[in-house]
Enzyme design. Structure first.
Site, PDB file in Angstrom:
ATOM      1  N   TYR A  10      -1.577  -0.195  10.383  1.00  0.00           N
ATOM      2  CA  TYR A  10      -1.875  -0.854   9.094  1.00  0.00           C
ATOM      3  C   TYR A  10      -0.672  -0.751   8.159  1.00  0.00           C
ATOM      4  O   TYR A  10      -0.187  -1.757   7.630  1.00  0.00           O
ATOM      5  CB  TYR A  10      -3.117  -0.213   8.466  1.00  0.00           C
ATOM      6  CG  TYR A  10      -3.338  -0.617   7.021  1.00  0.00           C
ATOM      7  CD1 TYR A  10      -3.747  -1.905   6.680  1.00  0.00           C
ATOM      8  CD2 TYR A  10      -3.103   0.284   5.979  1.00  0.00           C
ATOM      9  CE1 TYR A  10      -3.927  -2.274   5.354  1.00  0.00           C
ATOM     10  CE2 TYR A  10      -3.280  -0.078   4.659  1.00  0.00           C
ATOM     11  CZ  TYR A  10      -3.691  -1.354   4.352  1.00  0.00           C
ATOM     12  OH  TYR A  10      -3.863  -1.717   3.027  1.00  0.00           O
TER      13      TYR A  10
ATOM     14  N   THR B 275       0.824  -1.206   0.000  1.00  0.00           N
ATOM     15  CA  THR B 275       0.000   0.000   0.000  1.00  0.00           C
ATOM     16  C   THR B 275       0.858   1.256   0.000  1.00  0.00           C
ATOM     17  O   THR B 275       1.973   1.267   0.540  1.00  0.00           O
ATOM     18  CB  THR B 275      -0.894   0.012   1.262  1.00  0.00           C
ATOM     19  OG1 THR B 275      -1.421   1.328   1.452  1.00  0.00           O
ATOM     20  CG2 THR B 275      -0.131  -0.356   2.519  1.00  0.00           C
TER      21      THR B 275
HETATM   22  N1  LIG Z   1      -8.728  -1.198  -0.951  1.00  0.00           N
HETATM   23  C1  LIG Z   1      -7.688  -0.405  -1.087  1.00  0.00           C
HETATM   24  O1  LIG Z   1      -7.829   0.785  -1.435  1.00  0.00           O
HETATM   25  C2  LIG Z   1      -6.295  -0.922  -0.822  1.00  0.00           C
HETATM   26  C3  LIG Z   1      -5.235  -0.029  -0.932  1.00  0.00           C
HETATM   27  C4  LIG Z   1      -3.930  -0.514  -0.730  1.00  0.00           C
HETATM   28  C5  LIG Z   1      -3.712  -1.867  -0.452  1.00  0.00           C
HETATM   29  N2  LIG Z   1      -4.763  -2.720  -0.343  1.00  0.00           N
HETATM   30  C6  LIG Z   1      -4.490  -4.126  -0.039  1.00  0.00           C
HETATM   31  O2  LIG Z   1      -5.199  -4.944  -0.961  1.00  0.00           O
HETATM   32  C7  LIG Z   1      -5.550  -6.180  -0.345  1.00  0.00           C
HETATM   33  C8  LIG Z   1      -7.025  -6.465  -0.599  1.00  0.00           C
HETATM   34  O3  LIG Z   1      -7.804  -5.419  -0.050  1.00  0.00           O
HETATM   35  P1  LIG Z   1      -9.365  -5.281  -0.350  1.00  0.00           P
HETATM   36  O4  LIG Z   1      -9.679  -3.857  -0.485  1.00  0.00           O
HETATM   37  O5  LIG Z   1      -9.748  -6.223  -1.439  1.00  0.00           O
HETATM   38  O6  LIG Z   1      -9.957  -5.786   1.044  1.00  0.00           O
HETATM   39  P2  LIG Z   1     -11.104  -6.833   1.370  1.00  0.00           P
HETATM   40  O7  LIG Z   1     -11.380  -6.732   2.821  1.00  0.00           O
HETATM   41  O8  LIG Z   1     -12.254  -6.678   0.416  1.00  0.00           O
HETATM   42  O9  LIG Z   1     -10.395  -8.224   1.032  1.00  0.00           O
HETATM   43  C9  LIG Z   1      -9.586  -8.923   1.944  1.00  0.00           C
HETATM   44  C10 LIG Z   1      -9.964 -10.401   1.828  1.00  0.00           C
HETATM   45  O10 LIG Z   1      -9.094 -11.175   2.645  1.00  0.00           O
HETATM   46  C11 LIG Z   1      -9.868 -12.116   3.412  1.00  0.00           C
HETATM   47  N3  LIG Z   1      -9.080 -12.412   4.611  1.00  0.00           N
HETATM   48  C12 LIG Z   1      -8.724 -11.538   5.599  1.00  0.00           C
HETATM   49  N4  LIG Z   1      -7.969 -12.185   6.519  1.00  0.00           N
HETATM   50  C13 LIG Z   1      -7.833 -13.481   6.102  1.00  0.00           C
HETATM   51  C14 LIG Z   1      -7.149 -14.629   6.603  1.00  0.00           C
HETATM   52  N5  LIG Z   1      -6.463 -14.587   7.754  1.00  0.00           N
HETATM   53  N6  LIG Z   1      -7.216 -15.779   5.912  1.00  0.00           N
HETATM   54  C15 LIG Z   1      -7.924 -15.834   4.754  1.00  0.00           C
HETATM   55  N7  LIG Z   1      -8.589 -14.795   4.230  1.00  0.00           N
HETATM   56  C16 LIG Z   1      -8.532 -13.635   4.882  1.00  0.00           C
HETATM   57  C17 LIG Z   1     -11.179 -11.397   3.644  1.00  0.00           C
HETATM   58  O11 LIG Z   1     -12.258 -12.266   3.943  1.00  0.00           O
HETATM   59  C18 LIG Z   1     -11.382 -10.693   2.313  1.00  0.00           C
HETATM   60  O12 LIG Z   1     -12.049 -11.490   1.371  1.00  0.00           O
HETATM   61  C19 LIG Z   1      -5.166  -6.035   1.126  1.00  0.00           C
HETATM   62  O13 LIG Z   1      -3.951  -6.730   1.325  1.00  0.00           O
HETATM   63  C20 LIG Z   1      -4.991  -4.555   1.317  1.00  0.00           C
HETATM   64  O14 LIG Z   1      -4.062  -4.266   2.325  1.00  0.00           O
HETATM   65  C21 LIG Z   1      -6.048  -2.269  -0.516  1.00  0.00           C
HETATM   66  O1  LIG Z   2     -16.295  10.584   3.144  1.00  0.00           O
HETATM   67  C1  LIG Z   2     -15.151  10.866   2.776  1.00  0.00           C
HETATM   68  C2  LIG Z   2     -14.178   9.885   2.513  1.00  0.00           C
HETATM   69  C3  LIG Z   2     -12.908  10.288   2.147  1.00  0.00           C
HETATM   70  N1  LIG Z   2     -12.613  11.597   2.030  1.00  0.00           N
HETATM   71  C4  LIG Z   2     -11.273  12.020   1.621  1.00  0.00           C
HETATM   72  O2  LIG Z   2     -10.987  11.409   0.380  1.00  0.00           O
HETATM   73  C5  LIG Z   2      -9.603  11.080   0.285  1.00  0.00           C
HETATM   74  C6  LIG Z   2      -9.472   9.613  -0.020  1.00  0.00           C
HETATM   75  O3  LIG Z   2      -9.895   8.890   1.139  1.00  0.00           O
HETATM   76  P1  LIG Z   2     -10.120   7.306   1.144  1.00  0.00           P
HETATM   77  O4  LIG Z   2     -10.614   6.932   2.493  1.00  0.00           O
HETATM   78  O5  LIG Z   2     -10.928   6.924  -0.046  1.00  0.00           O
HETATM   79  O6  LIG Z   2      -8.666   6.730   0.887  1.00  0.00           O
HETATM   80  P2  LIG Z   2      -7.300   7.033   1.669  1.00  0.00           P
HETATM   81  O7  LIG Z   2      -6.507   7.925   0.773  1.00  0.00           O
HETATM   82  O8  LIG Z   2      -7.500   7.427   3.064  1.00  0.00           O
HETATM   83  O9  LIG Z   2      -6.685   5.563   1.797  1.00  0.00           O
HETATM   84  C7  LIG Z   2      -6.220   4.796   0.751  1.00  0.00           C
HETATM   85  O10 LIG Z   2      -4.837   4.907   0.693  1.00  0.00           O
HETATM   86  C8  LIG Z   2      -4.163   4.473   1.858  1.00  0.00           C
HETATM   87  C9  LIG Z   2      -2.718   4.705   1.587  1.00  0.00           C
HETATM   88  O11 LIG Z   2      -2.409   6.060   1.695  1.00  0.00           O
HETATM   89  C10 LIG Z   2      -4.493   3.028   2.176  1.00  0.00           C
HETATM   90  O12 LIG Z   2      -3.862   2.166   1.266  1.00  0.00           O
HETATM   91  C11 LIG Z   2      -5.989   2.783   2.179  1.00  0.00           C
HETATM   92  O13 LIG Z   2      -6.271   1.386   2.240  1.00  0.00           O
HETATM   93  C12 LIG Z   2      -6.609   3.333   0.933  1.00  0.00           C
HETATM   94  O14 LIG Z   2      -8.007   3.236   0.979  1.00  0.00           O
HETATM   95  C13 LIG Z   2      -8.991  11.488   1.654  1.00  0.00           C
HETATM   96  O15 LIG Z   2      -8.412  12.731   1.507  1.00  0.00           O
HETATM   97  C14 LIG Z   2     -10.187  11.566   2.581  1.00  0.00           C
HETATM   98  O16 LIG Z   2     -10.025  12.507   3.614  1.00  0.00           O
HETATM   99  C15 LIG Z   2     -13.553  12.581   2.280  1.00  0.00           C
HETATM  100  O17 LIG Z   2     -13.270  13.778   2.184  1.00  0.00           O
HETATM  101  N2  LIG Z   2     -14.799  12.193   2.656  1.00  0.00           N
END
Ligand SMILES: NC(=O)c1ccc[n+]([C@@H]2O[C@H](COP(=O)([O-])OP(=O)(O)OC[C@H]3O[C@@H](n4cnc5c(N)ncnc54)[C@H](O)[C@@H]3O)[C@@H](O)[C@H]2O)c1
Ligand SMILES: O=c1ccn([C@@H]2O[C@H](COP(=O)(O)OP(=O)(O)O[C@H]3O[C@H](CO)[C@H](O)[C@H](O)[C@H]3O)[C@@H](O)[C@H]2O)c(=O)[nH]1
Length: 329
Positions: free
Chosen positions: A141, A117
């Protein structure tokens, strides 16, 4: 020959499973369904319900499905939750990843792709931010993910594992064919929240901070479409299978949008003028974080094809409508 996708029933992992499926590759999903959904995995892809830290289960899956590579998505991902429950996050993301890596090394699997991330950079002032920028995560995190990056590097050195770490910026949008999307009921991601406001599921959108040193005062983020991101994983797998070296890559587009720009886009595309309230800053938000993406383009040859905020918003809106329709059905 199959790719083991941990967390494949979750938001991003399910798009990876679809990308593998669409590319004609075999996949097997290991997911404990803590935040994932069984329907997100196509019927003809095996879904094993279980924990990534269950070494015997991982070994069994690897043998049974002839797993040759791992894409590791499973994690807990809510930043404020990690502040309230750091030990829970270090367990879920670091300790359990350690167990998974050990099982993978023991089984002699060579290729590993890890979901990291942009949170590993913390409150960076460098923009766009390259992979070799200082690493200063500000949340448990981010630290839990960075420690896993380090474990992978050390395991690679000692055991011949090869890995690609992908540092995602702001993941958004949904499968263009409508098969999956961000489905977590109380997700806090900006584009999802704004789409829910447009559909009347929330009273409006709070803009967290309008006094940042950015062009319009609201925070700037690099939003990457989730299918493009899944395809970056396919490029990473191809790189590793072709004998490419381990590496760390930013995943974004190198272009930022402000919160107010996103709100405007959602209003314009939905045709709904939902209330937008200017609210105080949210703790821990960097003013601007945009990826330097030269490395992934050069080394992995990744060419995103969905780098378009309007398209991302259309997909996110369509997915919210789909979730609503399912609820009503
Ligand atoms: N969503 C974002 O914006 C974002 C940004 C940066 C990084 N990531 C990374 O991407 C990956 C996926 O995120 P996501 O948004 O799809 O989240 P998500 O919560 O939708 O998916 C995570 C999945 O992992 C499963 N899981 C959690 N712990 C587990 C375990 N111990 N064993 C087996 N399964 C398990 C959950 O049931 C879920 O299906 C994560 O590693 C997260 O850190 C996400
Ligand atoms: O209701 C809302 C939700 C978000 N925001 C703003 O929108 C931007 C994006 O916010 P998100 O919550 O969508 O995403 P983040 O940038 O906080 O976080 C993302 O980037 C992070 C790394 O910086 C992590 O990886 C995290 O999982 C991923 O969702 C931020 O400035 C936040 O303050 C608002 O103003 N109002």
């Amino acid at each position: 020959m199959a790719v083991l996708v941990t967390g494949g029933a979750g938001y991003i992992g399910s798009h990876m499973v679809l990308a593998l499926h669409d590319a004609g590759e075999e996949a097997v999903v290991l997911d404990d369904l803590s935040t994932g959904f069984p329907w997100a995995v196509p019927d003809d892809v095996p879904l094993v319900e279980g924990d990534i830290a269950d070494a015997a289960l991982v070994a069994k899956i690897i043998a049974e499905y002839d797993v040759t590579a791992v894409a590791h998505f499973a994690a807990r991902i809510v930043v404020p939750e990690s502040v309230a429950d750091p030990l829970g996050y270090y367990l879920a993301n670091t300790v359990k990843s350690r167990a998974l890596i050990e099982a993978v090394v023991t089984a002699g699997i060579r290729d590993f792709v890890f979901s990291s991330t942009a949170a590993v950079y913390g409150n960076t002032t460098v923009s766009p931010v390259p992979e070799d920028a200082p690493l200063a995560p500000v949340s448990p995190y981010g630290r839990s993910k960075l420690m896993t990056e380090w474990m992978l590097a050390d395991a690679a050195q000692a055991h011949g594992l090869r890995y690609v770490v992908l540092r995602y910026f702001n993941v958004a949008g949904a499968d263009p064919a409508g098969r999956s999307g961000q489905s977590t009921p109380h997700a806090t991601h900006l584009i999802k929240v704004a789409c829910q406001a447009a559909l009347g599921l929330r009273p409006g959108l709070d803009v967290f901070g309008t006094d940042y040193p950015t062009p319009d005062g609201s925070c700037v983020r690099d939003y990457i479409q989730v299918t493009d991101l899944a395809e970056a994983h396919l490029a990473a797998l191809a790189h590793l299978r072709g004998g490419g070296a381990s590496g760390i890559y930013n995943c974004g587009y190198g272009r930022g949008y402000s919160v107010l720009e996103v709100a405007e886009a959602v209003k314009r595309i939905s045709g709904v003028d939902f209330p937008v309230r200017l609210a105080p800053r949210r703790a821990g938000d960097p003013a601007s974080i945009v990826a330097d993406v030269r490395r992934i383009r050069a080394d992995l040859g990744w060419v995103p094809t969905r780098a378009d905020l309007d398209g991302i918003v259309m997909q996110a809106l369509a997915w919210e409508r789909e979730l609503l329709a399912r609820e009503g059905a």
